[in-house]
Write an enzyme that holds these catalytic residues in place. Structure first.
Site, mmCIF file in Angstrom:
data_model
loop_
_atom_site.group_PDB
_atom_site.id
_atom_site.type_symbol
_atom_site.label_atom_id
_atom_site.label_comp_id
_atom_site.label_asym_id
_atom_site.label_seq_id
_atom_site.Cartn_x
_atom_site.Cartn_y
_atom_site.Cartn_z
ATOM 1 N N ASN A 152 58.269 43.625 133.728
ATOM 2 C CA ASN A 152 57.813 44.370 132.563
ATOM 3 C C ASN A 152 56.487 43.878 132.005
ATOM 4 O O ASN A 152 55.824 44.592 131.278
ATOM 5 C CB ASN A 152 58.881 44.334 131.459
ATOM 6 C CG ASN A 152 59.436 42.951 131.218
ATOM 7 O OD1 ASN A 152 59.998 42.329 132.119
ATOM 8 N ND2 ASN A 152 59.258 42.449 130.019
ATOM 9 N N SER A 200 67.119 52.354 131.973
ATOM 10 C CA SER A 200 67.112 52.711 130.558
ATOM 11 C C SER A 200 66.274 53.963 130.333
ATOM 12 O O SER A 200 65.164 54.076 130.852
ATOM 13 C CB SER A 200 66.537 51.550 129.752
ATOM 14 O OG SER A 200 66.460 51.905 128.394
ATOM 15 N N CYS A 326 59.308 41.910 123.005
ATOM 16 C CA CYS A 326 60.276 40.947 122.477
ATOM 17 C C CYS A 326 59.632 39.585 122.239
ATOM 18 O O CYS A 326 60.083 38.838 121.384
ATOM 19 C CB CYS A 326 61.429 40.775 123.450
ATOM 20 S SG CYS A 326 61.838 42.256 124.350
HETATM 21 C C1 LIG Z 1 63.020 47.389 128.303
HETATM 22 C C2 LIG Z 1 63.645 46.550 129.336
HETATM 23 C C3 LIG Z 1 64.991 46.178 129.255
HETATM 24 C C4 LIG Z 1 65.849 46.537 128.065
HETATM 25 O O1 LIG Z 1 66.138 47.911 127.994
HETATM 26 P P1 LIG Z 1 66.630 48.486 126.575
HETATM 27 O O2 LIG Z 1 67.135 49.865 126.893
HETATM 28 O O3 LIG Z 1 65.444 48.501 125.689
HETATM 29 O O4 LIG Z 1 67.712 47.599 126.108
HETATM 30 C C5 LIG Z 1 65.532 45.427 130.267
HETATM 31 N N1 LIG Z 1 64.795 45.056 131.320
HETATM 32 C C6 LIG Z 1 63.506 45.400 131.452
HETATM 33 C C7 LIG Z 1 62.749 44.976 132.671
HETATM 34 C C8 LIG Z 1 62.880 46.155 130.464
HETATM 35 O O5 LIG Z 1 61.593 46.471 130.586
#
Ligand SMILES: *Cc1c(COP(=O)(O)O)cnc(C)c1O
Length: 397
Positions: A152, A200, A326
């Site tokens: 990410n 997600s 975060c």
């Molecule tokens: C955003 C993200 C998550 C968390 O997803 P949410 O739906 O916001 O809880 C987990 N892993 C990665 C790699 C992400 O980018």
């Protein structure tokens, strides 16, 4: 709200108008509980089934292998915690990477407190998992390998097929956090031998608060949320019908437009990278140059603080990030950048820009001009830069 240039699509995305439209009837018109017998409930149930079919097809899975969750984080927690609990009689060792999202890393810390042992495999300078180290980390009591599909922060795409093959050879479960990859690059569970996969909705223009965990048939992990019999007794809680409907629409659109969108976004990415490298001295592109998400750009600039850069970009209407959403606000430099070997000083001066198909070249020209001006201004105020200009100290990157 003034018009903004939105370059933070790894944090979340603007919803697809069709997904917003498609959700609306499921708030006030088809509001029935999907578990109810009467027709109003069945409308909800049908809508959930349709979304499940679309999503299953998009990863080459069967609909019975898709379990909707309340987020990507929940899917990660479920996969790791319940795989650990369900397979603990076989062993208590888990392998992951040093650059996972906190949804995986903090779950691993939790598992350590529960008595599991975790090995965090390193990545190379470009953020690619060291496969040799992974092979060496495998033990007879290893029960799970979890490595993210795409990072990410720096966008690096991992060698998932090779990682899954190592897991398979050793009869170990393989989970991947595909939250950044799903809907942006092809993610097929059969071709890649993936046992569990998290995704997600809000990272691909769907609504927030809905995700899914793919669990391959035959993988016997228990329920994580206990209660009613929803999601084939594996994930209790009344279904978020509008959210699931919106997710289905966003997933379907993402699959249909993937090649075209990824091509366009990657061309914007490469244009921006080229201009920054050409026009701003003492910068470093983080992550792998080609094996990266189409929309991800991550640079470190010597002698500046990423937070100051972000605030000044915001004043110009530009939304960006210094790492993951975060970690910004915290003073610790990104664990991902440190894992690629960046010194603390340089990791602090980092900027992540994540693009979408809605961005234009004109916007990016304005963005590069702004970064150039701000980086110049911040360096003029930096004592370290002053020393460096006098021939003392070094530029780190
Ligand atoms: C955003 C993200 C998550 C968390 O997803 P949410 O739906 O916001 O809880 C987990 N892993 C990665 C790699 C992400 O980018």
């Amino acid at each position: 709200m003034d018009k903004v240039i939105y370059l933070d699509n790894a944090a979340t995305t603007r919803m697809l108008p069709e997904a917003v439209e498609g959700m609306i009837p499921y708030f006030a018109e088809y509001y029935g509980n999907a578990s109810s017998i009467y027709r109003l409930g069945q409308e909800s149930r049908k809508a959930v089934s349709r979304a499940r079919e679309i999503i299953a097809e998009s990863i080459h899975a069967d609909a019975s292998e898709i379990y909707f969750t309340g987020s990507g984080s929940e899917a990660d927690n479920w996969a790791l915690i319940e795989a650990a609990r369900s397979y603990a009689s076989k062993g208590k060792h888990i392998i992951t990477s040093a650059i996972e999202h906190h949804a995986v890393l903090h779950t691993c810390r939790h598992l350590e407190k529960m008595g599991f042992e975790i090995t965090y495999v390193d990545v190379d300078e470009e953020g690619i998992l060291k496969l040799e180290d992974l092979r060496k980390a495998v033990r007879p009591d290893t029960i799970l390998i979890s490595v993210m599909f795409a990072n990410n922060e720096i966008g690096t795409l991992q060698p998932i097929k090779e990682i899954a093959a190592i897991a398979k050879e050793n009869d170990i479960l393989f989970h991947t956090d595909a939250v950044q990859a799903y809907g942006h690059v092809p993610v097929y569970v059969d071709e890649l031998s993936i046992d569990m996969l998290s995704a997600s909705s809000h990272k691909l223009k769907g609504p927030k608060g809905v995700g899914f965990l793919y669990i391959r048939k035959g993988v016997n992990i228990r329920a994580f949320i206990h209660g009613g019999g929803q999601e084939r007794n594996r994930r209790a809680g009344t279904e978020n019908v509008p959210g699931i409907v919106g997710f289905g629409i966003a997933a379907s659109q993402a699959a249909a437009c993937m090649d075209q969108e990824a091509g366009y976004v990657a061309s914007l990415r490469d244009y921006l990278i080229e201009r920054i490298e050409k026009e701003i001295p003492y910068c470093r592109l983080n992550g792998h140059r080609t094996r990266r998400l189409p929309g991800n750009i991550n640079f470190s600039f010597s002698f500046i603080e990423g937070e100051s850069l972000l605030i000044m970009l915001d004043q110009k209407g530009i939304c960006a990030s210094s790492g993951s959403a975060c970690t910004s606000g915290a003073l610790d430099p990104s664990h991902v950048l440190l894992a690629t070997g960046l010194p603390h000083e340089t990791a602090h001066g980092s900027l992540r820009l994540t693009l979408s198909g809605e961005n234009t070249r004109e916007e990016l020209d304005y963005v590069v001009d702004s970064i150039k001006e701000i980086v110049g201004r911040l360096r003029q105020m930096s004592p370290l830069y002053e020393d460096f200009a006098k021939g003392k100290g070094k530029a780190y990157v």
